[in-house]
Design an enzyme around this catalytic site. Structure first.
Site, PDB file in Angstrom:
ATOM      1  N   GLU A 122      41.140  40.703  55.698  1.00 28.80           N
ATOM      2  CA  GLU A 122      40.969  40.244  56.977  1.00 28.80           C
ATOM      3  C   GLU A 122      41.618  40.952  58.093  1.00 28.80           C
ATOM      4  O   GLU A 122      41.147  40.812  59.157  1.00 28.80           O
ATOM      5  CB  GLU A 122      41.806  38.764  56.883  1.00 28.80           C
ATOM      6  CG  GLU A 122      41.330  37.871  55.769  1.00 28.80           C
ATOM      7  CD  GLU A 122      40.012  37.361  56.422  1.00 28.80           C
ATOM      8  OE1 GLU A 122      39.556  37.471  57.268  1.00 28.80           O
ATOM      9  OE2 GLU A 122      39.433  36.495  55.349  1.00 28.80           O
ATOM     10  N   GLU A 168      49.038  43.968  33.725  1.00 25.71           N
ATOM     11  CA  GLU A 168      50.180  43.955  34.463  1.00 25.71           C
ATOM     12  C   GLU A 168      51.362  44.359  33.722  1.00 25.71           C
ATOM     13  O   GLU A 168      52.387  44.565  34.383  1.00 25.71           O
ATOM     14  CB  GLU A 168      50.267  42.517  35.137  1.00 25.71           C
ATOM     15  CG  GLU A 168      50.742  41.581  33.976  1.00 25.71           C
ATOM     16  CD  GLU A 168      51.029  40.042  34.492  1.00 25.71           C
ATOM     17  OE1 GLU A 168      52.136  39.612  34.387  1.00 25.71           O
ATOM     18  OE2 GLU A 168      49.875  39.491  35.033  1.00 25.71           O
TER      19      GLU A 168
END
Length: 267
Positions: free
Chosen positions: A79, A110
């Site tokens: 954004e 992860e």
């Protein structure tokens, strides 16, 4: 460490609840999130100020995460450029498992302490940059290892976690620990923890961009004119700020200069 995010839900036998009760109880839990974020405003201020200084000197921001936390970092990073007109290379979001994990769970990605730092090195990370780990549990190896190596190499670090005294926070110069309590569905940290993380990211990115002059009054004057809605918004902003009465004249000036800020400077 105590993982509050993994503690049993305050609610039992969810499968026996009516739809009305499910919705009401989830909403009751969600109302606690903003209160939890309020408790960490001072650490957020410190992180905003430190990050503003780095980015103001030409540094870059790297978000690091896995699963829901990683996707929230990607969402926020995506954004900055369209909303505030900054270069796309200013903000990066790195996620365990890479692009394949954006939509599909690659849960074991992860578990490596080394991969996060390797991902950062591909971007030639340096002491001019800033790394923020996002991990609801505060224990994600991908994030812990990356932040540890960052500190060893003189790179400032921050984090957003939802458990106290976590390994991720221990490797952060500017830790944000938002303690939201047990989830409605036990361990489902995409819920309250995810909401808290999104709220902190909103504060972080918005405050930094305001501090760096990317907002005038309360308007996104540097936004990219990427569709007709935003062109219309920018045109009306320019008309309001300059007193131009003719819509097409204001629109032509906006498009000539590329954004509201430049159009105002050349009015």
């Amino acid at each position: 460490m105590e993982k509050i995010t993994e503690m049993p839900s305050h609610y039992r036998h969810l499968e026996q609840m009516s739809t009305e009760d499910l919705v009401k109880n989830i909403n009751e839990e969600d109302q606690q999130v903003a209160l939890a974020v309020r408790q960490v405003l001072s650490p957020i201020v410190l992180l905003v100020n430190a990050l503003t200084e780095k980015l103001g000197k030409g540094g870059r921001l790297f978000y690091l995460g896995a699963g829901t936390s990683g996707r929230l970092g990607i969402l926020d990073a995506s954004e900055w450029a369209p909303t505030y007109g900054v270069p796309e290379e200013m903000v990066h979001a790195l996620m365990a498992g890479g692009q394949a994990a954006y939509r599909f769970g690659i849960e074991d990605a992860e578990d490596s302490y080394d991969t996060g730092w390797k991902d950062l090195q591909e971007h030639h990370v340096s002491a001019n940059d800033f790394a923020i780990g996002i991990a609801a549990s505060g224990t994600t190896p991908y994030v812990v290892g990356a932040l540890k190596k960052c500190r060893e190499n003189g790179i400032l670090t921050g984090c957003i976690v939802c458990n106290p005294q976590s390994p991720v926070a221990a490797q952060s110069d500017f830790p944000i620990e938002v303690i939201t309590g047990p989830e409605f569905v036990t361990g489902s940290t995409r819920m309250k923890s995810g909401t808290a993380t999104k709220m902190v990211l909103n504060m972080l990115s918005t405050s930094v961009m305001i501090r760096l002059g990317r907002v005038k009054d309360n308007r996104m004057v540097h936004m990219q004119l990427s569709n007709e809605k935003l062109v219309d918004r920018g045109t009306k902003m320019l008309m309001e700020a300059t007193g131009i009465k003719d819509y097409e004249e204001a629109k032509a000036r906006l498009l000539k200069y590329g954004n509201v800020y430049n159009a105002l400077r050349n009015s």
